[in-house]
Enzyme design. Sequence first.
Site, mmCIF file in Angstrom:
data_model
loop_
_atom_site.group_PDB
_atom_site.id
_atom_site.type_symbol
_atom_site.label_atom_id
_atom_site.label_comp_id
_atom_site.label_asym_id
_atom_site.label_seq_id
_atom_site.Cartn_x
_atom_site.Cartn_y
_atom_site.Cartn_z
ATOM 1 C CE LYS A 14 -1.945 -1.064 3.808
ATOM 2 N NZ LYS A 14 -1.240 -2.441 4.140
ATOM 3 N NE ARG A 89 -4.672 -1.637 9.022
ATOM 4 C CZ ARG A 89 -3.497 -1.108 8.651
ATOM 5 N NH1 ARG A 89 -3.456 -0.160 8.196
ATOM 6 N NH2 ARG A 89 -2.360 -1.582 9.540
ATOM 7 N NE ARG A 128 7.975 -2.582 6.003
ATOM 8 C CZ ARG A 128 6.814 -2.376 6.302
ATOM 9 N NH1 ARG A 128 5.847 -1.516 5.236
ATOM 10 N NH2 ARG A 128 6.119 -2.898 7.367
ATOM 11 N NE ARG A 161 6.371 -0.652 9.850
ATOM 12 C CZ ARG A 161 5.225 -0.461 9.213
ATOM 13 N NH1 ARG A 161 5.018 0.092 8.220
ATOM 14 N NH2 ARG A 161 4.179 -1.078 9.842
ATOM 15 N NE ARG A 172 2.242 -5.401 10.868
ATOM 16 C CZ ARG A 172 3.310 -5.010 10.124
ATOM 17 N NH1 ARG A 172 4.682 -5.469 10.463
ATOM 18 N NH2 ARG A 172 3.201 -4.358 9.046
#
Length: 221
Positions: A14, A89, A128, A161, A172
């Site tokens: 996203k 969300r 990432r 992160r 998550r």
Amino acid sequence: MTVVVLLGAPGAGKGTQAEILRKRLNIPHVATGDLFRAAVGEGSAIGLEARRYMEHGQLVPDEITIRMVLERLSRPDAAGGAILDGFPRTAAQARALDEALAGQGARVEHALLIDVPTEDLVARLSGRWICRASGHVYHAIANPPAVPGVCDLDGSELHQRDDDRAETIRARMEGQLGALADVVEHYRAQGLLRSVDGCYSISVVAEALLVQLGQAAEREA
Ligand code: AP5
């Protein structure tokens, strides 16, 4: 007013795609995760509250999230609309957004789902890397920087992160995918949902999203 909602599981792409669409549509990219991380960094009341949920991979309560996003959308740079990344969300957030926009005679114009199988999401999140200065996003394999550990765009250090640790990624996925399904259903029922296969390269996915937005032909002109 052009309000585009980008939907997808954690790691679906996203944020990566929202940056591409931002340049194309010339409206701000509003990412709730980034707003929360900035609040955490500032040590504000919202940040302290949000951190309790984020570090466990849970959703921050609707009331805090909705208030924060509507305040962001009330700023002058969002008068022409925004690309919403990570919001709504939950079904309650989707209804609150509808009501707030209706109050301005507006509505969500496009709800675009980036569809990626769960097994691929873990590899995306664990690979990432993000730059400290501006949050530019890289991936160790799919989108590496020219120099390892250094942002191509501003030269700042890349980091991972806190919530991209394996156990938080699992939380998550387990905690958030059900709510995502509710939001997808919300926009499907309104006839606004368009789904794009997110398994292709970043540029191919961007092209597919632009086609859905009706921008591809204009770009070629
Ligand atoms: P948030 O920051 O929104 O995290 P997220 O939804 O989990 O999404 P991500 O930012 O992790 O992934 P992304 O889809 O943007 O993927 P990206 O482009 O980076 O939220 C963090 C937390 O804040 C939440 O867990 C929650 O606690 C809280 N929160 C946020 N919003 C909330 C809300 N509305 N309500 C309540 N709580 C909320 O890409 C991922 C990686 O894949 C990158 O390395 C990228 O380079 C790579 N990649 C991208 N596209 C491709 C591709 N096509 N092929 C290969 N690799 C790709």
